[in-house]
Design a protein around this motif. Structure first.
Motif, PDB file in Angstrom:
ATOM      1  N   PRO A 190       0.823  -1.192   0.000  1.00 50.77           N
ATOM      2  CA  PRO A 190       0.000   0.000   0.000  1.00 50.77           C
ATOM      3  C   PRO A 190       0.866   1.255   0.000  1.00 50.77           C
ATOM      4  N   LEU A 191       0.429   2.262  -0.742  1.00 53.79           N
ATOM      5  CA  LEU A 191       1.152   3.518  -0.781  1.00 53.79           C
ATOM      6  C   LEU A 191       0.782   4.358   0.432  1.00 53.79           C
ATOM      7  N   ALA A 192       1.729   5.115   0.896  1.00 55.37           N
ATOM      8  CA  ALA A 192       1.475   5.997   2.031  1.00 55.37           C
ATOM      9  C   ALA A 192       0.771   7.247   1.526  1.00 55.37           C
ATOM     10  N   ASP A 193      -0.161   7.754   2.335  1.00 56.76           N
ATOM     11  CA  ASP A 193      -0.776   9.042   2.043  1.00 56.76           C
ATOM     12  C   ASP A 193       0.244  10.116   2.353  1.00 56.76           C
ATOM     13  N   LEU A 194       0.367  11.105   1.482  1.00 60.53           N
ATOM     14  CA  LEU A 194       1.271  12.218   1.712  1.00 60.53           C
ATOM     15  C   LEU A 194       0.438  13.475   1.916  1.00 60.53           C
ATOM     16  N   ILE A 195       0.645  14.113   3.046  1.00 64.47           N
ATOM     17  CA  ILE A 195      -0.065  15.345   3.386  1.00 64.47           C
ATOM     18  C   ILE A 195       0.994  16.412   3.559  1.00 64.47           C
ATOM     19  N   GLU A 196       0.773  17.583   2.950  1.00 64.78           N
ATOM     20  CA  GLU A 196       1.767  18.655   3.010  1.00 64.78           C
ATOM     21  C   GLU A 196       1.156  19.928   3.578  1.00 64.78           C
ATOM     22  N   TYR A 197       1.928  20.597   4.434  1.00 64.21           N
ATOM     23  CA  TYR A 197       1.543  21.886   5.013  1.00 64.21           C
ATOM     24  C   TYR A 197       2.696  22.860   4.834  1.00 64.21           C
ATOM     25  N   GLU A 198       2.372  24.143   4.815  1.00 61.04           N
ATOM     26  CA  GLU A 198       3.363  25.189   4.996  1.00 61.04           C
ATOM     27  C   GLU A 198       3.059  25.812   6.342  1.00 61.04           C
ATOM     28  N   MET A 199       4.097  25.932   7.169  1.00 54.47           N
ATOM     29  CA  MET A 199       3.902  26.430   8.527  1.00 54.47           C
ATOM     30  C   MET A 199       4.888  27.544   8.832  1.00 54.47           C
ATOM     31  N   GLY A 200       4.542  28.397   9.775  1.00 58.54           N
ATOM     32  CA  GLY A 200       5.381  29.504  10.197  1.00 58.54           C
ATOM     33  C   GLY A 200       6.322  29.101  11.313  1.00 58.54           C
ATOM     34  N   TYR A 201       7.173  28.141  11.050  1.00 58.14           N
ATOM     35  CA  TYR A 201       8.131  27.623  12.028  1.00 58.14           C
ATOM     36  C   TYR A 201       9.496  27.512  11.388  1.00 58.14           C
TER      37      TYR A 201
ATOM     38  N   PRO B  15      12.409  29.870   1.737  1.00 58.68           N
ATOM     39  CA  PRO B  15      12.741  31.284   1.960  1.00 58.68           C
ATOM     40  C   PRO B  15      11.649  31.965   2.796  1.00 58.68           C
ATOM     41  N   PRO B  16      12.045  32.865   3.676  1.00 57.42           N
ATOM     42  CA  PRO B  16      11.053  33.524   4.541  1.00 57.42           C
ATOM     43  C   PRO B  16      10.111  34.415   3.741  1.00 57.42           C
ATOM     44  N   ARG B  17       8.929  34.615   4.308  1.00 58.44           N
ATOM     45  CA  ARG B  17       7.982  35.569   3.731  1.00 58.44           C
ATOM     46  C   ARG B  17       8.312  36.941   4.299  1.00 58.44           C
ATOM     47  N   LYS B  18       8.337  37.930   3.446  1.00 60.79           N
ATOM     48  CA  LYS B  18       8.642  39.288   3.885  1.00 60.79           C
ATOM     49  C   LYS B  18       7.342  40.079   3.958  1.00 60.79           C
ATOM     50  N   LEU B  19       7.077  40.605   5.146  1.00 59.04           N
ATOM     51  CA  LEU B  19       5.927  41.471   5.364  1.00 59.04           C
ATOM     52  C   LEU B  19       6.458  42.774   5.939  1.00 59.04           C
ATOM     53  N   GLY B  20       6.644  43.739   5.087  1.00 64.03           N
ATOM     54  CA  GLY B  20       7.246  44.986   5.533  1.00 64.03           C
ATOM     55  C   GLY B  20       8.658  44.729   6.028  1.00 64.03           C
ATOM     56  N   LEU B  21       8.905  45.069   7.279  1.00 62.83           N
ATOM     57  CA  LEU B  21      10.229  44.856   7.862  1.00 62.83           C
ATOM     58  C   LEU B  21      10.385  43.472   8.476  1.00 62.83           C
ATOM     59  N   PHE B  22       9.313  42.678   8.477  1.00 61.43           N
ATOM     60  CA  PHE B  22       9.338  41.369   9.131  1.00 61.43           C
ATOM     61  C   PHE B  22       9.651  40.251   8.145  1.00 61.43           C
ATOM     62  N   ASN B  23      10.463  39.317   8.601  1.00 57.18           N
ATOM     63  CA  ASN B  23      10.711  38.076   7.862  1.00 57.18           C
ATOM     64  C   ASN B  23      10.084  36.945   8.657  1.00 57.18           C
ATOM     65  N   LEU B  24       9.116  36.266   8.062  1.00 60.16           N
ATOM     66  CA  LEU B  24       8.438  35.162   8.742  1.00 60.16           C
ATOM     67  C   LEU B  24       8.941  33.836   8.188  1.00 60.16           C
ATOM     68  N   PRO B  25       9.299  32.904   9.074  1.00 57.42           N
ATOM     69  CA  PRO B  25       9.797  31.614   8.592  1.00 57.42           C
ATOM     70  C   PRO B  25       8.698  30.847   7.849  1.00 57.42           C
ATOM     71  N   VAL B  26       9.124  30.065   6.884  1.00 57.77           N
ATOM     72  CA  VAL B  26       8.206  29.196   6.146  1.00 57.77           C
ATOM     73  C   VAL B  26       8.818  27.801   6.153  1.00 57.77           C
ATOM     74  N   LEU B  27       8.034  26.850   6.635  1.00 58.15           N
ATOM     75  CA  LEU B  27       8.500  25.471   6.747  1.00 58.15           C
ATOM     76  C   LEU B  27       7.585  24.566   5.942  1.00 58.15           C
ATOM     77  N   ASP B  28       8.165  23.817   5.022  1.00 59.87           N
ATOM     78  CA  ASP B  28       7.427  22.810   4.257  1.00 59.87           C
ATOM     79  C   ASP B  28       7.412  21.537   5.099  1.00 59.87           C
ATOM     80  N   VAL B  29       6.216  21.088   5.473  1.00 62.23           N
ATOM     81  CA  VAL B  29       6.071  19.922   6.342  1.00 62.23           C
ATOM     82  C   VAL B  29       5.357  18.824   5.562  1.00 62.23           C
ATOM     83  N   LYS B  30       5.965  17.652   5.489  1.00 64.16           N
ATOM     84  CA  LYS B  30       5.378  16.516   4.775  1.00 64.16           C
ATOM     85  C   LYS B  30       5.144  15.376   5.750  1.00 64.16           C
ATOM     86  N   PHE B  31       3.897  14.927   5.783  1.00 67.71           N
ATOM     87  CA  PHE B  31       3.484  13.809   6.630  1.00 67.71           C
ATOM     88  C   PHE B  31       3.253  12.615   5.723  1.00 67.71           C
TER      89      PHE B  31
END
Length: 109
Positions: free
Chosen positions: A7-18, A67-83
């Motif tokens: 059986p193939l595994a289900d792959l679930i992907e999220y982008e998270m701010g971590y 690469p981080p998301r830039k919102l004005g002067l802020f850089n927010l982390p972006v994490l690709d998470v695969k389950f």
């Protein structure tokens, strides 16, 4: 299409701010702590396996920083998470994601 009969595994992907290390600390700490039925172990750099006590449930989690998301002067982390969830296990899978969202939710509402 695969000719393999496994059986193939289900792959679930999220982008998270971590960041990847911060994600691992939460996963190995509060998420799977002593009051949790879930156990998480690190099996490689930014790669974990989560199991559920007294069951065959397992989920592999891999993360990669983007690469981080830039919102004005802020850089927010972006994490690709695969389950990768082998064998759909209905209620156990739902319990995992319910707890995951409780422990990894950031921000306010």
């Amino acid at each position: 299409m695969s000719s393999n009969s496994e059986p193939l595994a289900d792959l679930i992907e999220y982008e998270m701010g971590y960041g990847a290390d911060e994600f691992g600390k939460v996963l190995l700490g509060p998420f799977s702590g002593e009051r949790s039925a879930f156990d998480a172990i690190e099996i490689g750099r930014h790669h974990w396996r989560v199991s559920l006590e007294d069951s065959a449930f397992e989920i592999d989690i891999r993360v990669a920083e983007k690469p981080p998301r830039k919102l004005g002067l802020f850089n927010l982390p972006v994490l690709d998470v695969k389950f990768s969830v082998s064998d759909a296990v209905g209620l156990q899978r739902d319990d995992f994601f319910h707890r995951f969202h409780q422990y990894f939710h950031k921000g306010g509402g």
